[in-house]
Write a protein that holds these residues in place. Structure first.
Motif, mmCIF file in Angstrom:
data_model
loop_
_atom_site.group_PDB
_atom_site.id
_atom_site.type_symbol
_atom_site.label_atom_id
_atom_site.label_comp_id
_atom_site.label_asym_id
_atom_site.label_seq_id
_atom_site.Cartn_x
_atom_site.Cartn_y
_atom_site.Cartn_z
ATOM 1 N N LEU A 41 24.834 -27.036 -21.373
ATOM 2 C CA LEU A 41 25.259 -28.011 -22.376
ATOM 3 C C LEU A 41 24.589 -27.651 -23.698
ATOM 4 O O LEU A 41 23.388 -27.361 -23.730
ATOM 5 C CB LEU A 41 24.850 -29.430 -21.968
ATOM 6 C CG LEU A 41 25.392 -29.957 -20.634
ATOM 7 C CD1 LEU A 41 24.840 -31.350 -20.358
ATOM 8 C CD2 LEU A 41 26.916 -29.965 -20.627
ATOM 9 N N VAL A 42 25.356 -27.678 -24.776
ATOM 10 C CA VAL A 42 24.852 -27.279 -26.095
ATOM 11 C C VAL A 42 25.205 -28.355 -27.109
ATOM 12 O O VAL A 42 26.332 -28.871 -27.122
ATOM 13 C CB VAL A 42 25.470 -25.937 -26.558
ATOM 14 C CG1 VAL A 42 24.885 -25.504 -27.903
ATOM 15 C CG2 VAL A 42 25.260 -24.853 -25.503
ATOM 16 N N THR A 43 24.250 -28.700 -27.948
ATOM 17 C CA THR A 43 24.525 -29.594 -29.073
ATOM 18 C C THR A 43 23.626 -29.206 -30.234
ATOM 19 O O THR A 43 22.933 -28.190 -30.184
ATOM 20 C CB THR A 43 24.357 -31.071 -28.680
ATOM 21 O OG1 THR A 43 24.915 -31.898 -29.716
ATOM 22 C CG2 THR A 43 22.903 -31.452 -28.455
ATOM 23 N N TRP A 44 23.640 -30.020 -31.289
ATOM 24 C CA TRP A 44 22.918 -29.699 -32.514
ATOM 25 C C TRP A 44 22.030 -30.858 -32.926
ATOM 26 O O TRP A 44 22.320 -32.019 -32.632
ATOM 27 C CB TRP A 44 23.909 -29.384 -33.647
ATOM 28 C CG TRP A 44 24.479 -28.018 -33.542
ATOM 29 C CD1 TRP A 44 24.047 -26.894 -34.187
ATOM 30 C CD2 TRP A 44 25.580 -27.583 -32.735
ATOM 31 N NE1 TRP A 44 24.797 -25.799 -33.833
ATOM 32 C CE2 TRP A 44 25.758 -26.195 -32.939
ATOM 33 C CE3 TRP A 44 26.449 -28.230 -31.847
ATOM 34 C CZ2 TRP A 44 26.738 -25.452 -32.305
ATOM 35 C CZ3 TRP A 44 27.429 -27.494 -31.201
ATOM 36 C CH2 TRP A 44 27.562 -26.125 -31.438
ATOM 37 N N LEU A 45 20.955 -30.522 -33.631
ATOM 38 C CA LEU A 45 20.091 -31.556 -34.213
ATOM 39 C C LEU A 45 20.120 -31.431 -35.723
ATOM 40 O O LEU A 45 19.827 -30.377 -36.279
ATOM 41 C CB LEU A 45 18.638 -31.414 -33.729
ATOM 42 C CG LEU A 45 17.768 -32.620 -34.108
ATOM 43 C CD1 LEU A 45 18.038 -33.785 -33.155
ATOM 44 C CD2 LEU A 45 16.280 -32.275 -34.102
ATOM 45 N N ASN A 46 20.523 -32.526 -36.366
ATOM 46 C CA ASN A 46 20.365 -32.660 -37.812
ATOM 47 C C ASN A 46 19.596 -33.953 -38.064
ATOM 48 O O ASN A 46 19.154 -34.614 -37.109
ATOM 49 C CB ASN A 46 21.729 -32.646 -38.513
ATOM 50 C CG ASN A 46 22.693 -33.685 -37.963
ATOM 51 O OD1 ASN A 46 22.293 -34.759 -37.521
ATOM 52 N ND2 ASN A 46 23.977 -33.362 -37.971
ATOM 53 N N ALA A 47 19.424 -34.318 -39.314
ATOM 54 C CA ALA A 47 18.632 -35.503 -39.630
ATOM 55 C C ALA A 47 19.231 -36.746 -38.987
ATOM 56 O O ALA A 47 18.516 -37.592 -38.435
ATOM 57 C CB ALA A 47 18.520 -35.666 -41.153
ATOM 58 N N HIS A 48 20.548 -36.886 -39.051
ATOM 59 C CA HIS A 48 21.214 -38.061 -38.490
ATOM 60 C C HIS A 48 21.000 -38.153 -36.981
ATOM 61 O O HIS A 48 20.639 -39.209 -36.446
ATOM 62 C CB HIS A 48 22.707 -37.987 -38.819
ATOM 63 C CG HIS A 48 23.524 -39.058 -38.174
ATOM 64 N ND1 HIS A 48 23.317 -40.401 -38.407
ATOM 65 C CD2 HIS A 48 24.565 -38.989 -37.289
ATOM 66 C CE1 HIS A 48 24.185 -41.116 -37.705
ATOM 67 N NE2 HIS A 48 24.946 -40.285 -37.029
ATOM 68 N N ASN A 49 21.232 -37.034 -36.271
ATOM 69 C CA ASN A 49 21.066 -37.042 -34.825
ATOM 70 C C ASN A 49 19.620 -37.301 -34.431
ATOM 71 O O ASN A 49 19.352 -37.973 -33.433
ATOM 72 C CB ASN A 49 21.528 -35.706 -34.237
ATOM 73 C CG ASN A 49 22.980 -35.415 -34.496
ATOM 74 O OD1 ASN A 49 23.691 -36.210 -35.104
ATOM 75 N ND2 ASN A 49 23.448 -34.256 -34.048
ATOM 76 N N ALA A 50 18.687 -36.765 -35.217
ATOM 77 C CA ALA A 50 17.274 -36.988 -34.928
ATOM 78 C C ALA A 50 16.918 -38.463 -35.070
ATOM 79 O O ALA A 50 16.147 -39.009 -34.270
ATOM 80 C CB ALA A 50 16.408 -36.143 -35.863
ATOM 81 N N ASN A 51 17.481 -39.121 -36.077
ATOM 82 C CA ASN A 51 17.263 -40.559 -36.226
ATOM 83 C C ASN A 51 17.826 -41.325 -35.032
ATOM 84 O O ASN A 51 17.180 -42.237 -34.498
ATOM 85 C CB ASN A 51 17.910 -41.067 -37.517
ATOM 86 C CG ASN A 51 17.096 -40.755 -38.755
ATOM 87 O OD1 ASN A 51 15.875 -40.602 -38.688
ATOM 88 N ND2 ASN A 51 17.754 -40.652 -39.895
ATOM 89 N N LEU A 52 19.036 -40.953 -34.608
ATOM 90 C CA LEU A 52 19.639 -41.613 -33.453
ATOM 91 C C LEU A 52 18.781 -41.428 -32.201
ATOM 92 O O LEU A 52 18.631 -42.347 -31.397
ATOM 93 C CB LEU A 52 21.045 -41.077 -33.203
ATOM 94 C CG LEU A 52 22.138 -41.481 -34.193
ATOM 95 C CD1 LEU A 52 23.460 -40.809 -33.820
ATOM 96 C CD2 LEU A 52 22.322 -42.994 -34.232
#
Length: 254
Positions: A41-52
């Motif tokens: 499984l692959v996904t990404w981390l950006n500022a928004h996802n990190a906050n979530l």
């Protein structure tokens, strides 16, 4: 930087282990996983996802099942503050996913789930033009009802794509993937967010110069201020505050 259980270099960003690889090495990693038929499984981390991930414990725990790639300027700033250097490459999914399909010369089965029906169909056609040597199949749009899910999973088992692209928004796409997908359904599964919208032309991408200046987020905000103002105007400073707290060990750990 640390090596995860897989031996892949990682950096911890607010408790999320993020892959720290140059672009070419990251592409090769995905190609190796496909060749080895190694379910990932692959996904990404950006500022928004990190906050979530800070606010949603189920999402944060689900990310432990993923290879998480770095996306955007915010996580580069965080990496520099917490680890002394930015990530080796911005592996954002909008560019990385099509590049992987182009780089993989062996014919693959590629499945798409997500977005509105007309959007996912247009995205599939764009991907066929980009990488005509692959078989691109729409499995479902992203607005299926819960009672339709067993059918979708059954179709996936029968088709068993080498790459499955899931575009249902964060964290819904990651929770769907973590809770339902196994090696029976696909080899690699990517949570690709707005990729289908971009590929279908439903949402315009920023001009290349804006992308290179790392201001694509500002362009997106200008395009959809009503939907995105909180994510960027509130979310970006909140993310940086959390990173500073982690750096000085006032709040959440790095």
């Amino acid at each position: 930087m640390s090596l995860g259980e897989t031996g892949i270099p990682h950096r911890s960003i607010l408790g999320v282990q993020v892959v720290a690889l140059p672009w070419v090495d990251a592409i090769e990693l995905m190609q190796e996983r496909i060749a080895q038929q190694r379910f990932t499984l692959v996904t990404w981390l950006n500022a928004h996802n990190a906050n979530l991930a800070q606010e949603n414990v189920d999402f944060r725990q689900a990310l432990n099942q993923f290879l998480v790639l770095p996306d955007g300027f915010g996580v580069d700033i965080a990496s520099k503050l917490l680890h002394g250097a930015p990530f080796p490459a911005n592996l954002n999914g909008t560019d990385f996913t099509p590049a992987l399909l182009e780089a993989e010369t062996s014919p693959l089965r590629v499945g798409l789930i997500g977005a509105r029906r007309e959007v996912v169909e247009k995205a599939a056609e764009s991907l066929r033009q980009l990488a005509p040597h692959h078989e691109i199949r729409v499995i479902s749009d992203g607005f299926f009802k819960s009672e339709h899910q067993p059918y979708i999973l059954r179709v996936l088992k029968e088709y068993h794509p080498h790459i499955l692209l899931v575009a249902m928004g964060v964290p819904r796409q990651e929770m769907f993937m973590a809770n339902n997908l196994t090696a029976e359904h696909c080899t690699l599964a990517f949570g690709v967010g707005a990729l289908f919208d971009f590929m279908a032309g439903a949402v315009p991408r920023a001009p290349l110069i804006v992308q290179k200046l790392r201001f694509e987020w500002l362009y997106r905000l200008a395009q959809e201020p009503g939907r995105l103002w909180y994510r960027y105007i509130v979310g970006n400073p909140l993310f940086l505050l959390r990173v500073m707290q982690a750096k000085f060990k006032v709040g959440g750990g790095a």
